[in-house]
Design an enzyme around this catalytic site. Structure first.
Site, PDB file in Angstrom:
ATOM      1  N   HIS A   1     -10.454 -35.087 -36.994  1.00 46.74           N
ATOM      2  CA  HIS A   1      -9.545 -35.800 -36.087  1.00 46.74           C
ATOM      3  C   HIS A   1      -8.746 -34.787 -35.270  1.00 46.74           C
ATOM      4  O   HIS A   1      -8.232 -33.806 -35.824  1.00 46.74           O
ATOM      5  CB  HIS A   1      -8.599 -36.683 -36.895  1.00 46.74           C
ATOM      6  CG  HIS A   1      -7.680 -37.498 -36.034  1.00 46.74           C
ATOM      7  ND1 HIS A   1      -8.113 -38.587 -35.308  1.00 46.74           N
ATOM      8  CD2 HIS A   1      -6.361 -37.363 -35.763  1.00 46.74           C
ATOM      9  CE1 HIS A   1      -7.096 -39.095 -34.647  1.00 46.74           C
ATOM     10  NE2 HIS A   1      -6.022 -38.374 -34.891  1.00 46.74           N
TER      11      HIS A   1
ATOM     12  N   ASN B   1     -14.158 -37.059 -42.010  1.00 47.19           N
ATOM     13  CA  ASN B   1     -13.940 -37.226 -40.570  1.00 47.19           C
ATOM     14  C   ASN B   1     -13.173 -36.013 -40.058  1.00 47.19           C
ATOM     15  O   ASN B   1     -12.436 -35.367 -40.804  1.00 47.19           O
ATOM     16  CB  ASN B   1     -13.132 -38.496 -40.300  1.00 47.19           C
ATOM     17  CG  ASN B   1     -12.918 -38.754 -38.823  1.00 47.19           C
ATOM     18  OD1 ASN B   1     -13.853 -38.674 -38.031  1.00 47.19           O
ATOM     19  ND2 ASN B   1     -11.688 -39.067 -38.437  1.00 47.19           N
TER      20      ASN B   1
ATOM     21  N   SER C   1      -7.674 -31.778 -37.776  1.00 43.14           N
ATOM     22  CA  SER C   1      -7.668 -31.966 -39.223  1.00 43.14           C
ATOM     23  C   SER C   1      -9.015 -32.510 -39.683  1.00 43.14           C
ATOM     24  O   SER C   1      -9.606 -33.357 -39.007  1.00 43.14           O
ATOM     25  CB  SER C   1      -6.583 -32.978 -39.644  1.00 43.14           C
ATOM     26  OG  SER C   1      -5.314 -32.663 -39.109  1.00 43.14           O
TER      27      SER C   1
ATOM     28  N   ASP D   1      -7.511 -42.918 -40.161  1.00 44.48           N
ATOM     29  CA  ASP D   1      -7.080 -41.519 -40.091  1.00 44.48           C
ATOM     30  C   ASP D   1      -6.028 -41.194 -41.147  1.00 44.48           C
ATOM     31  O   ASP D   1      -5.184 -40.306 -40.960  1.00 44.48           O
ATOM     32  CB  ASP D   1      -6.541 -41.180 -38.697  1.00 44.48           C
ATOM     33  CG  ASP D   1      -7.600 -41.355 -37.619  1.00 44.48           C
ATOM     34  OD1 ASP D   1      -8.781 -41.113 -37.899  1.00 44.48           O
ATOM     35  OD2 ASP D   1      -7.233 -41.739 -36.487  1.00 44.48           O
TER      36      ASP D   1
END
Length: 226
Positions: free
Chosen positions: A113, A111, A140, A149
């Site tokens: 973020h 992912n 990030s 997260d």
């Protein structure tokens, strides 16, 4: 010569897909990845149009009408698995994923973020950074775990918070860095340099990262000759 086949990637999106575009651009420029499909939980996501323009198969699976997250995630996983991905990338996929789904793709889901994790997990990161009086903000890339997260961070990029910033101007500056970060991290994974270790840390070139890698700011363009 490296004969490694391109990494098979499925991207999940919910919106405009600008980070998806960065990955598609990287693929077109020779990165060792192949986007097998782009899946969205909303039919209106502009990222679907981006993918279609590049000839990448698209799928829509709306979360509406499902009784719970587990039922939706089970169907989403079945849809993903039809494309046999080696990596699943979340590129603005606005869904909280169930632990079962995350565990299914453990070590092969990333992912991006818009904050310097672990700061400002969740939503509205830019305004929260301003409200907190931060002097630096950024983005990030991390491996996805069941903690929102909270997975091991691979690489970050920082931007200064300027005195006249609002959430929009700060977001725009961070987004430019996101478009550099994601292809870099996915490229490392595709080259076999990056993995999620059994110790729960990101490993790059055989070593556990004690802290996230830091992407340096892009070099300023040289002035045109007078």
């Amino acid at each position: 010569m490296d004969e490694r086949a391109p990494l098979q990637v499925v991207a999940l999106i919910s919106g405009s897909g600008s980070n998806l575009q960065a990955l598609m651009d990287a693929q077109r420029q020779g990165a060792p990845i192949r986007l097998q499909a782009v899946i969205s939980n909303t039919a209106e996501a502009y990222g679907l149009e981006r993918a279609r323009h590049q000839g990448i198969p698209t799928e829509v699976l709306s979360h509406r009408g499902y009784a719970d997250r587990d039922a939706f995630d089970a169907d989403l996983a079945a849809l993903i698995d039809r494309h046999n991905p080696e990596l699943v990338v979340l590129a603005g996929f606005m869904r909280i994923l169930t632990p079962g789904f995350v565990n299914r793709y453990a070590g092969r889901m990333m992912n991006i973020h818009p904050s310097l994790l672990p700061k400002f997990r969740g939503l509205n990161t830019h305004q929260r950074a301003l409200d907190a009086g931060e002097r630096e903000h950024g983005a990030s890339v991390h491996f996805v775990t069941a903690e929102l997260d909270g997975g091991p961070v691979i690489i970050q990029a920082r931007v200064p918070v300027l005195a006249d910033d609002d959430a929009g101007s700060l977001a725009a500056r961070v987004l430019k860095q996101e478009h550099r970060l994601y292809p870099t991290a996915v490229g490392w994974f595709a080259e076999g340099r990056l993995r999620l270790g059994e110790d729960g840390r990101a490993h790059l070139d055989g070593r556990a990262l004690q802290a996230p890698m830091l992407m340096e700011a892009a070099a300023a363009p040289e002035p045109a000759p007078s």
